[in-house]
Enzyme design. Structure first.
Site: not given
Length: 240
Positions: A104, A121, A129, A149, A188-190, A212
């Site tokens: 996230n 990520h 910059c 910048c 919370g991730t597949s 799920e």
């Protein structure tokens, strides 16, 4: 795969002397009202991700890309950490070793108080910059897009776009943390996005938290059905 009572699972796996690694994905933040990355919403539904989140898209039309990111930043600014974020921050304070690896970019883990983090990520609140390379946190609203910048160079969002490498050393540190951990929580991730998904086979014990079933549910040690905000607080170890 088994699903024992959560209280007994917490007692057996999450103790003050435990070494814990956690991999989180968009589902954790969705509970705070943040749409998943692929849920562009509204006007942006007509565009492909390749038109919004690639180096080529930014080079072609930086203002267009920045408009999308600034809209996302404004939405994220209204969100607050949920019980799942807060439970992970508290778990870090209660166990011997803790590493949070997140896909996230919204910064909610930071707001909850998590410290030892690897952001695979990047961070949507960072700007970098393209001229001098300086990078910093910028939480103020950006009205003059694309922003510049002090050196005059154009700024870009401090996130990892499609086709780009992850931050230097991030996967090496994440892999080392997972290998050293007694247990890996995947919340919370597949786990369909690589290289992050490749961390799961490195773990000795894997606890999946997801409402799920996922493609890797049959390969984990424990699979707990429910949201991270519901389940993570139940896994907190007793204070030493």
């Amino acid at each position: 795969m088994t699903s024992p009572p959560r209280s007994s699972l917490a007692q057996s796996l999450f103790r003050p002397d435990s070494r814990v690694a956690v991999l989180t994905g968009a589902g954790v933040s969705a509970e705070s009202g943040i749409p998943t990355f692929r849920s562009n919403g509204g006007f942006w539904n007509q565009y492909r991700l390749e038109d919004l989140a690639t180096p080529e898209a930014f080079a072609r039309d930086p203002k267009f890309v920045w408009n999308w990111y600034e809209e996302r930043r404004r939405g994220i600014a209204k969100a607050r950490p949920n019980a799942g974020h807060e439970a992970l921050a508290e778990m870090e304070r209660r166990v011997a070793s803790f590493t949070l690896i997140t896909q996230n970019v919204d910064g909610l883990h930071d707001l909850a108080g998590s410290q030892n983090m690897i952001k695979l990520h990047g961070d949507i609140w960072n700007v970098r910059c393209l001229e001098c390379g300086k990078e910093w946190v910028e939480r103020s609203e950006l009205n003059d897009l694309p922003p510049r910048c002090a050196c005059g160079g154009m700024l870009r969002p401090g996130v990892v776009w499609f086709g780009e490498m992850l931050p230097k050393g991030a996967m090496e540190r994440a892999s080392a943390a997972v290998r050293a951990a007694d247990v890996l929580i995947v919340a919370g991730t597949s786990a369909q996005v690589y290289p992050a998904a490749g961390l799961i086979p490195l773990a000795r014990t894997v606890v999946e938290i997801n409402p799920e079933e996922t493609d890797f549910s049959q390969h984990v040690t424990y699979s707990l059905r429910g949201t991270s905000a519901e389940i993570l607080p139940q896994l907190l170890p007793q204070r030493a």
